[in-house]
Design an enzyme around this catalytic site. Structure first.
Site, PDB file in Angstrom:
ATOM      1  N   HIS A   1       0.802  -1.225   0.000  1.00 16.40           N
ATOM      2  CA  HIS A   1       0.000   0.000   0.000  1.00 16.40           C
ATOM      3  C   HIS A   1       0.837   1.278   0.000  1.00 16.40           C
ATOM      4  O   HIS A   1       0.341   2.341  -0.319  1.00 16.40           O
ATOM      5  CB  HIS A   1      -1.042  -0.007   1.125  1.00 16.40           C
ATOM      6  CG  HIS A   1      -0.499   0.319   2.487  1.00 16.40           C
ATOM      7  ND1 HIS A   1       0.072  -0.617   3.305  1.00 16.40           N
ATOM      8  CD2 HIS A   1      -0.450   1.474   3.182  1.00 16.40           C
ATOM      9  CE1 HIS A   1       0.451  -0.045   4.435  1.00 16.40           C
ATOM     10  NE2 HIS A   1       0.140   1.232   4.398  1.00 16.40           N
TER      11      HIS A   1
ATOM     12  N   HIS B   1       7.537  -2.157   2.300  1.00 17.37           N
ATOM     13  CA  HIS B   1       7.292  -0.713   2.250  1.00 17.37           C
ATOM     14  C   HIS B   1       8.591   0.114   2.172  1.00 17.37           C
ATOM     15  O   HIS B   1       8.737   0.997   1.324  1.00 17.37           O
ATOM     16  CB  HIS B   1       6.537  -0.237   3.501  1.00 17.37           C
ATOM     17  CG  HIS B   1       5.239  -0.956   3.752  1.00 17.37           C
ATOM     18  ND1 HIS B   1       4.448  -1.417   2.736  1.00 17.37           N
ATOM     19  CD2 HIS B   1       4.592  -1.278   4.902  1.00 17.37           C
ATOM     20  CE1 HIS B   1       3.362  -1.991   3.253  1.00 17.37           C
ATOM     21  NE2 HIS B   1       3.436  -1.922   4.561  1.00 17.37           N
TER      22      HIS B   1
END
Ligand code: BG6
Length: 485
Positions: A183, A245
């Site tokens: 994300h 991430h």
């Protein structure tokens, strides 16, 4: 130009009673629908092991959406009633998946959906393989329309398991159908790194070993475990944050300009960065775990005292790394990377520190070298960019002081969309640019595998502080320090 609208489809979520669906996916899907970005007529089929009735599933969803305060009770209730369906798949057996297939076909018939399907696997890593097999063996890897499968991070548990998972996924699905989601790639500021770097000539001309002294990447979280012991005990900060991430931010900061904006050009450049990172030496990594402390004025228990955590747990909640990238742009430029839970603030930031001028004859408030020029990239919160540079303090004396030039997204564009919102639309449109390719995920595991195989000993830091003292040493040994700004 109006944004493209995806085609109607059936959105199937595995792990539909879990945290990710309830706290993240449902609110995002609701908001997309409320803003007219989700194709009318599309429906969501929740899938989980629990034997649960459809009304109970809808009631659970209603509670979650109410807690997230996404809209008024009437509209949220209508959304749940018209859009949500539930199917339990008690085990990964052929008959369960055959029943699932029958349910999918029935929903498509009743809602006139034309056979476009998204399977979103919001599942623990070890449940992903059996689910892909279940789908493939039930003939669900292709259908009358398009079929796409979304797989959450971490993809695999190490290099070997990621390779096994990639092979298994490719047995049933083509790479074009597979969307490995991270994300962070959906965050506007992460995507804007491409624009900031490659649409601004003056920035890109400074972005190299001639001008940059060192780079620091910090992804700090103030929250602790938040009741996720079952997941976190198996993963730890390296698998939960660094391998995905943080590595995504690193590759976007370090990559070369892609030839075009298409999915493969960008991902090829990211893979090249991963291949150029010099393998870690034992002293390059610090693993830490929080002990009892104070976070935002409140007492916080130590990680080993958290409910569901082994009192002897060796799981790290903090990682600091130093690394070098052996290529023409970055040779010999140190990169310092860190992430941790229960640090003093929530902030994801990148700082590029410039080299000091070769000589200086100005009088500065502090020693000149401790105040070099900097580019600060604020990924979240308070998204934006800042340049720190020296200015003359007015007066007869020639005194120099650091000043900041600031651009903050909120001041110009208002609220930014949630990363998941952007990425879900991309899946619906079939655009894989912001998703992780098979070779990319393997390269990333290849980099961290030696640390996973022989992890350095755990160090400790009190909750609410900036991590273990050993992390300071890690930077100091390479002549640098972490900035807390
Ligand atoms: C998730 C991790 O992927 O990202 C969590 O599993 C972490 O542990 C979260 O808290 C951080 O995301 P964000 O967008 O809040 O920085």
């Amino acid at each position: 130009m109006a944004p493209p609208t995806p085609e109607p489809h059936l959105f199937v979520v595995f792990g539909a009673t879990g945290d990710l669906m309830q706290r993240k996916l449902l609110p995002v899907l609701y908001r997309l629908q409320a803003r007219g970005r989700w194709p009318p007529g599309s429906v969501i089929l929740g899938v989980a092991r629990h034997l649960m009735s459809e009304p109970d599933f809808r009631a659970q969803a209603l509670r979650s959406l109410t807690e997230e305060k996404v809209g008024d009770a009437g509209t949220v209730g209508a959304f749940c009633g018209a859009t949500l369906f539930y199917q339990s798949v008690p085990e990964e057996s052929g008959s369960s998946f055959a029943a699932l297939r029958a349910r999918i076909e029935e929903l498509e018939r009743v809602h006139g959906l034309g056979g476009n399907r998204i399977f979103y696997l919001a599942l623990p890593t070890d449940a992903v393989g059996p689910t892909l097999t279940g789908l493939g063996e039930a003939g669900l890897s292709s259908g009358p329309g398009w079929t796409r499968v979304v797989i959450e991070k971490p993809f695999g548990h190490d290099l070997a398991s990621a390779q096994v998972l990639n092979r298994l996924a490719h047995r049933y699905f083509s790479e074009k159908q597979i969307f490995r989601i991270d994300h962070y790639l959906g965050k506007e500021t992460v995507q804007n790194l491409l624009v900031f770097r490659f649409a601004n000539m003056f920035i890109e001309s400074l972005w190299n070993r001639e001008r940059i002294d060192h780079v620091t990447i910090t992804v700090a979280e103030s929250l602790g475990l938040e009741g996720r012991a079952r997941y976190y005990e198996k993963e730890g900060a390296l698998r939960d944050m660094i391998q995905n991430h943080v590595t995504q931010i690193l590759t976007l900061i370090a990559m070369e300009p892609p030839a075009t904006r298409d999915e493969d050009s960008i991902r090829n450049e990211k893979v090249k960065v991963l291949q150029s990172i010099v393998r870690f030496a034992p002293g390059d990594v610090v693993r830490g775990q929080y002990t009892a402390g104070t976070e935002e004025g409140k007492k916080a228990v130590g990680y080993r005292e958290e409910p569901g955590v082994d009192p002897q747990s060796d799981t790290e909640t903090y990682v600091a790394l130093r690394l070098k990238i052996a290529n023409w742009r970055w040779q010999d430029v140190p990169f310092f990377v860190r992430t941790g839970k229960h640090l003093p603030i929530k902030a994801s930031r990148v700082m590029l520190t410039f080299k000091a001028p070769p000589v200086t004859f100005f009088q500065t408030a502090q020693e000149y070298n401790s105040n070099p020029d900097r580019i600060l990239i604020l990924i979240q919160p308070d998204e934006g960019f800042e340049f720190a540079f020296e200015v003359k303090v007015p007066g007869r004396e020639m005194r120099v002081q650091t000043h900041r030039m600031k651009f903050h997204y909120g001041d110009v564009f208002g609220e930014l969309p949630d990363g998941y919102e952007t990425l879900l639309i991309d899946v619906m449109l079939g655009d894989p640019t912001l998703f992780v390719r098979a070779d990319e995920v393997e390269e990333s595991w290849r980099l961290y595998d030696p640390i996973l195989t022989s992890p350095p000993p755990l160090t400790f830091y009190p909750a609410g502080t900036w991590g273990p003292a050993e992390a300071q040493k890690l930077a100091l040994e390479w002549g640098q320090r972490w900035y807390y700004e």
